[in-house]
Structure formats: structure tokens, C-alpha cells
Design an enzyme around this catalytic site. Structure first.
Site: not given
Length: 303
Positions: A107, A110, A261
């Protein structure tokens, strides 16, 4: 930062596609009515990868009360105007779940975050990390993974790797199980010094280390033979992965609390298959017990 996350997505997708040429990515571009959007690239049911996703998103809008509370609980002093906090966030995130139990899950994430307060001042910070979750322990792989990340950190400050390695071990702790999700890597958040450009250059070095720290491990093990019992253990460990992501992971929580979202992209981190068995305990001195020992007592892999 926007260019870096797009480049990182492209580099990782190219590397994964080269290892699993019979499979193809579903590329899903999406927009968020509150502001911004993203691109999700997901490969499923390949020869090498059971599920591999690499997402980028650039979103903006007003921070929800729940998300603002989550940030304040980390020590952020956020003063909104009439309770409203405009924000901008961008990032790249990926979870790779291979088919072979001798190839670890990986995983990375950033991200950059910016919030405008009531008086017009802007708070900004970077966060991220890269971590490895093997089903079985291979010390050579663990050393390669950590050493590659350490080299990326050391270009900027020799204190960063040990600090962020410990943060990673602490962050990916499954409290109710008393074990870590994997053998760690690096993790950091709320990084806003010494300067925006210097932090960005550090994040860039970490993002550029993602392919070299992981892809050689996949190449090395993707054709290893495995038994049904080893596959079963992988499924049980995947269950632990799901537990951490749905109960503790801050990124998952923030995504689910943000209006508009992309739920499919947020839950992309979950494996296609996982398993829970009642009171499953591996035999002492087994390979399964070996990985559990490291998950309960993290090791230093580079000294």
C-alpha cells in the site's frame, strides 16, 4: 503535486501491467459535484494480481463537521467562517493484492492538504507512506523494501527514516488483535516544515521509491508454488487487512465522512476475497507463527 500524483499513478500502472499482461485496468474517471474529481485504475482477477488499484484525486469544497473534528483531534487549530472551512486536497493511493501468498500486499499513499481559515490564512501539510503486508516472512524482501525507503528518506535527512518507520509501526496497529497490519515501511502526516518546497521534494523522493521497493519482490515470487493451506492463511491475513482499514484507517474514515466522495474508490483498498475463522491459531514454530511474531514485535530491518 498534481503532476507528481499523475506521474506516480502512470508509473505504477505501467509496472503492474508489465507483470500481468493478460489483465487490463478499468480506468474510471469521476467528478465530484462539490468540486474536483479523480481517476481510478483498477485491475481485477489477473494471473498475478487478484486486485490492484491506483487512484488519484484532486478535490475541493467545504470540510464536513466530522472531518474537521477528526483534524482538530490531531491538534489542528481550525477557525472557520460561520462554521465553514474551504479545503483543497490531492493525492495518489494504491493497494496491491497479489494472488500468490508468497507475494506481499503493498500500500502507498502520498497527499497534500490545504485549508483556508476565516481570516484568509491557509494551513497546508503533506502526508503519506508506503508499507508492506506479507503473508509469509521473507527477510531478504523485508530488508530490500525498507532499505529502498530508507535511501529515499536519507537524501533529505538521516532522522526521517527511523522516525517515520516507528510512526508506521504505531499507525498500522490493529489494537483489538495486538498486532500490526504488516511489517511496516514509512508513514507520516501533518508535515509542514521546513518549507513547502522542501517537504514536496521529500514526498517526491518517497513516491519515486514505490516501484523499485516493491516490483522486484513481485517478480521474484509471482511464480512460486504454494499449497491450499498457504492460500488459506493468506485469506485469513486479508481479513486482518480489512479489519484495520474499516475500523482504524484515517484516510478511509475521512473519505467516508466527506460529502460527495467516491465510495468505490475509497473501498478499492479491500481485497476481492478474505476469510474469518473462529479461534484460528497457527501451530508453534510454523511459518505462520513466524510472521505473527514479527507483527507483534516489529523489527529493525536495516541495521
Amino acid at each position: 503535486m498534481e503532476l507528481l500524483i499523475m506521474e506516480t499513478q502512470a508509473e505504477m500502472c505501467r509496472a503492474l501491467a508489465a507483470l500481468d499482461p493478460g489483465a487490463s485496468f478499468v480506468v474510471d474517471s469521476w467528478e465530484r459535484k462539490e468540486g474536483g474529481g479523480g481517476i481510478s485504475c483498477v485491475l481485477q482477477d489477473g494471473e498475478v494480481f487478484e486486485k490492484a488499484g491506483v487512484n488519484v484525486s484532486v478535490v475541493s469544497g467545504l470540510l464536513s463537521e466530522e472531518a474537521a473534528w477528526q483534524m482538530r483531534s490531531r491538534g489542528k487549530s481550525l477557525k472557520g467562517k460561520d462554521g465553514k472551512l474551504p479545503f483543497c486536497a490531492m493525492g495518489v493511493s494504491s493497494v496491491i493484492h497479489p494472488k500468490n501468498p508468497h507475494v506481499p500486499t503493498m500500500h502507498f499513499n502520498y497527499r497534500y492538504f490545504e485549508i483556508e481559515e476565516a481570516d484568509g490564512t491557509k494551513q497546508w501539510w503533506f502526508g503519506g507512506g508506503t508499507d508492506l503486508t506479507p503473508t509469509y516472512l521473507n527477510e531478504e524482501d523485508a530488508v530490500h523494501f525498507h532499505k529502498t525507503l530508507k535511501e529515499a528518506c536519507d537524501k533529505h535527512d538521516l532522522k526521517l527514516y527511523p522516525k517515520f518507520k516507528k510512526w508506521c509501526d504505531d499507525y498500522f496497529y490493529i489494537k483489538h488483535r495486538g498486532e500490526r497490519r504488516g511489517i511496516g515501511g514509512i508513514f507520516f502526516d501533518d508535515m509542514d516544515s521546513p518549507s513547502k518546497e522542501e517537504v514536496f521534494q521529500f514526498v517526491k523522493s518517497c513516491a519515486k521509491a514505490v516501484v523499485p521497493c516493491y516490483i522486484p519482490i513481485v517478480k521474484k515470487h509471482c511464480h512460486d508454488s504454494f499449497t491450499p493451506e498457504e492460500k488459506l492463511w493468506q485469506q485469513l491475513r486479508r481479513g486482518r487487512y480489512v479489519e484495520f482499514n474499516l475500523i482504524y484507517d484515517r484516510g478511509t474514515k475521512f473519505g467516508l465522512l466527506t460529502p460527495g466522495s467516491r465510495i468505490e474508490s475509497i473501498l478499492m483498498s479491500l481485497p476481492l476475497t478474505a476469510r474469518w475463522e473462529y479461534m484460528h491459531n497457527p501451530p508453534e514454530s510454523s511459518k505462520e507463527a513466524e510472521i505473527l511474531e514479527v507483527l507483534r514485535n516489529p523489527k529493525d530491518w536495516v541495521h
